[in-house]
Design an enzyme around this catalytic site. Structure first.
Site, PDB file in Angstrom:
ATOM      1  N   TYR A  88      54.447  61.158  64.486  1.00 18.48           N
ATOM      2  CA  TYR A  88      55.305  62.326  64.362  1.00 18.48           C
ATOM      3  C   TYR A  88      54.638  63.365  63.455  1.00 18.48           C
ATOM      4  O   TYR A  88      54.612  64.564  63.769  1.00 18.48           O
ATOM      5  CB  TYR A  88      56.668  61.931  63.786  1.00 18.48           C
ATOM      6  N   ASP A 118      58.899  58.750  76.050  1.00 12.93           N
ATOM      7  CA  ASP A 118      58.825  59.008  74.617  1.00 12.93           C
ATOM      8  C   ASP A 118      57.395  59.454  74.286  1.00 12.93           C
ATOM      9  O   ASP A 118      56.848  60.307  74.982  1.00 12.93           O
ATOM     10  CB  ASP A 118      59.260  57.764  73.834  1.00 12.93           C
ATOM     11  N   HIS A 177      67.056  55.772  77.146  1.00 16.70           N
ATOM     12  CA  HIS A 177      65.729  56.098  76.645  1.00 16.70           C
ATOM     13  C   HIS A 177      64.715  54.983  76.912  1.00 16.70           C
ATOM     14  O   HIS A 177      63.540  55.246  77.157  1.00 16.70           O
ATOM     15  CB  HIS A 177      65.816  56.370  75.144  1.00 16.70           C
TER      16      HIS A 177
END
Length: 704
Positions: free
Chosen positions: A629, A505, A680
């Site tokens: 982000y 990630d 994930h």
């Protein structure tokens, strides 16, 4: 009349009235002296008793010379005052900062024979040396005080061969006696000698016999044992006397399992650590040796002074500047310890949750089903135990250090294997260091988990800025590249100038940025993620499936991503105010991104999920964690990586790829594998599989 004037006038009644009216018995007067020092120096025994009854501090030293009330009483020679101060715990061997004088030395210099006798009876040591390396006996001889010199010489010796050899610094005799079986932790018996209750190691450290210290430690002498009247560790003794090389010998790495000196042990009488003792007497080299060995800089004495504040108090300017810089870059303990009020507030908020109407569908297509969410929050409120999670985290040496203007929090699991490779592992969103709770012990101690001990790692687990207990940035600019540079500095401070890195990630982005930094700091990297950007060209069915997985993700699972790219602050208001909202925001990702076969709670327990959710809630990091982000998603691209790279892909991750794509991006690809199961959160879901992938990568990268 002021308290000082009443003392100087020997007006005990007025002193009593003033104290009853609230006069400060600690307040400094002329020359920074406290009322107790003034009364002691003038021989005012009755007033001294009044001040002691009012709580006057016998440990305080005046700022000009660093003398205490007992020093003043010794100078005046008033035995009644000396006795009262000793009865109230005054330190009979406390040395003044400027001269290094004990009260006994002051009594000798002022030819106060009765005071000398009383101090000796109270356990005063005659072997202590002042800043000119003079003992009390040296002072008496110089002043031709024959009677006092006779008192100081009248000390019985006891036959303890090892102790005698240590006192003499006779290395050969020490080695011979140890070889013959001498007890290295024997103690000098208490008979009124200055060396009472010392161990050989304490004596060697105090007297600066570095080679003897090394031999004693090698023979198993325990550096944690306390010595003498003050209950000092060998580190205290060496620091107090300024023996920097002894400090280094005491703090040097020893055999695995051997007792380790407690650098941060605080004296019972004054709260001084060894570093305080070195600073108190201006021993800069010894202080530096202690700081370099990891001595804490934030501990306060019984009067609240840190080592730096003590240096400032005694105007050791260079030392104060050094300690200020050391504080800025120090590694400090930072355990997880949220107040009970925060947990009570969480439960109260959960009980007051304002629930939306149930979804009109029977699956997860509109988000987390209402029944699942209610059940999770009910368990969170009534049965979940955050303190159990806190205890597990606190077993992993939680610490913090300030890097690039930001406090970075991390866990650190050292391997018991001497040749272990340093490894930094970086989490992503909505993850945390909790993801690595299962895999970190496997990597640090492979022998205990049935793997090759040559594949051992010292595991460092930092929290990204704005996540967990790492500081939330007050400004912009904390993207993967800057974080990677901070990780290099973190590893350097831990003593790891060369290391390997792993992540998924956002941890993939940081790890790849570390790979871009490369040698000499970063030797190799491993990622359990391979992001695709929709620009890749498919040449076979596998690559087409990978592209389709990316399109499906963008169409059906990326709503959170767009919100956090565009408006992290906006979503932060909702999630920071509602624990149910914070839980749903993360719980949905467990369902979408883990390889659970139908129910995420069959793969990760409720407790495991809530550990991570609770960490986000208690730290209030919904907005700050989302900002990565906004910072980087639209601009970050993997740099060119020349160091060896390993890639491991898990089938339920949000991205899939192919070996061809990995080889195109990483010309030095040494390991590539597609795992049969996992998603994930690979370290959390399949720690055994991921651990072997990491071992295989770095085995090939580092042993080629």
């Amino acid at each position: 009349m002021t308290l000082e004037l009443a003392i100087r006038a020997d007006d005990a009644a007025t002193v009593s009235d003033l104290l009853e009216a609230g006069a400060d018995p600690h307040g400094p007067g002329s020359g920074g002296q406290t009322p107790l020092m003034i009364a002691a120096g003038l021989g005012r025994a009755t007033i001294v008793e009044l001040l002691l009854a009012a709580g006057a501090d016998v440990f305080t030293a005046e700022p000009r010379m660093g003398a205490t009330a007992l020093h003043r009483a010794a100078q005046s020679g008033d035995t009644e005052v000396i006795g009262r101060l000793l009865d109230h715990g005054a330190l009979v061997d406390q040395q003044s900062a400027r001269l290094g004088h004990t009260p006994l030395m002051d009594a000798v210099q002022h030819k106060q024979e009765a005071a000398v006798r009383l101090l000796l009876a109270g356990g005063a040591r005659v072997t202590i040396r002042n800043h000119w390396q003079e003992t009390a006996l040296d002072l008496a001889r110089r002043d031709e005080s024959d009677i006092i010199a006779g008192l100081l010489r009248a000390r019985p010796e006891r036959p303890q061969p090892l102790v005698s050899a240590v006192r003499a610094g006779d290395l050969g005799e020490v080695e011979r006696l140890i070889a013959a079986g001498a007890a290295v932790d024997e103690r000098v018996p208490a008979t009124g000698d200055p060396d009472d209750d010392y161990t050989p190691l304490g004596l060697a450290a105090r007297d600066g016999h570095t080679a003897v210290v090394r031999v004693l430690i090698a023979a198993g002498a325990d550096p944690r044992r306390l010595n003498g009247l003050m209950g000092a560790t060998p580190a205290h003794e060496a620091a107090f006397a300024g023996h920097a090389e002894v400090v280094r010998a005491l703090t040097a790495p020893g055999p695995i399992g051997a007792p380790v000196v407690d650098l941060d042990a605080q004296g019972a009488y004054n709260g001084f650590t060894a570093l305080h003792d070195a600073v108190w007497h201006g021993h800069e080299e010894a202080a530096r040796a202690l700081v370099e060995a990891g001595a804490r800089l934030d501990l306060g004495t019984h009067t609240g002074h840190t080592p730096r504040q003590l240096a400032e108090l005694y105007e050791y300017d260079d030392l104060a500047r050094y300690l200020a810089e050391a504080e800025r870059t120090a590694i400090r303990p930072r355990p997880f310890a949220f107040p009970q009020a925060a947990l009570d507030d969480l439960r109260e908020r959960l009980a007051r949750t304002r629930w939306p109407a149930p979804e009109p569908v029977r699956d997860w297509s509109q988000g987390v089903p209402s029944a699942r969410m209610r059940a999770l929050c009910d368990y969170w409120r009534d049965d979940y135990d955050w303190r159990a999670c806190e205890a597990r985290l606190n077993a992993l040496d939680p610490s913090v250090t300030r890097i690039d203007g930001l406090d970075i929090h991390f866990l650190h699991l050292r391997s018991p294997e001497p040749g272990a490779t340093p490894l930094v592992m970086t989490h992503g969103w909505p993850g945390s260091v909790l993801e690595f709770g299962k895999i970190a012990p496997m990597l640090a101690d492979p022998r205990a988990h049935g793997a090759d001990p040559q594949d051992a790692f010292h595991v460092v687990l930092p929290s990204l800025p704005g996540f967990g207990l790492s500081e939330q940035p007050a400004g912009t600019g904390w993207g993967p590249e800057r974080i990677a540079r901070a990780w290099v500095e973190l590893m350097r401070r831990l003593g790891y100038d060369r290391f390997v890195a792993q992540g998924g990630d956002w941890g993939h982005a940081v790890t790849t940025a570390l790979g871009g930094i490369g040698e000499p700091a970063v030797r190799a990297v491993h990622s359990n993620m391979f992001p695709t950007y929709g620009t890749e060209h498919a040449v076979d069915e596998q690559e087409e499936r990978a592209l389709q997985r990316g399109r499906d993700f963008q169409a059906n699972e990326s709503g959170y991503q767009h919100e956090q790219i565009q408006s992290p602050q906006t979503i932060g208001y909702a999630l920071t105010d509602s624990p149910a909202g914070q839980a749903a925001w993360i719980y949905e990702k467990y369902e979408q991104w883990t390889d659970h076969g139908g129910d995420p709670e069959t793969l990760l327990s409720r407790d495991e999920m809530l550990d991570n959710i609770t960490l986000y809630w208690l730290t209030g990091t919904a907005a700050s964690s989302a900002r990565i982000y906004w910072e980087s998603f639209r601009s970050y691209r993997d740099p060119k990586v020349e160091v060896p790279v390993g890639v491991s892909l898990f089938p339920r991750d949000i991205y899939l790829a192919s070996r061809r794509w990995a080889e195109e991006k990483y010309p030095n690809l040494v390991h590539y594998n597609e795992l049969p199961r996992g998603g994930h959160f690979a370290a959390w879901e399949q720690p055994g599989l991921l651990a072997e992938e990491i071992r295989a990568t770095f085995r090939r990268a580092l042993r080629r």
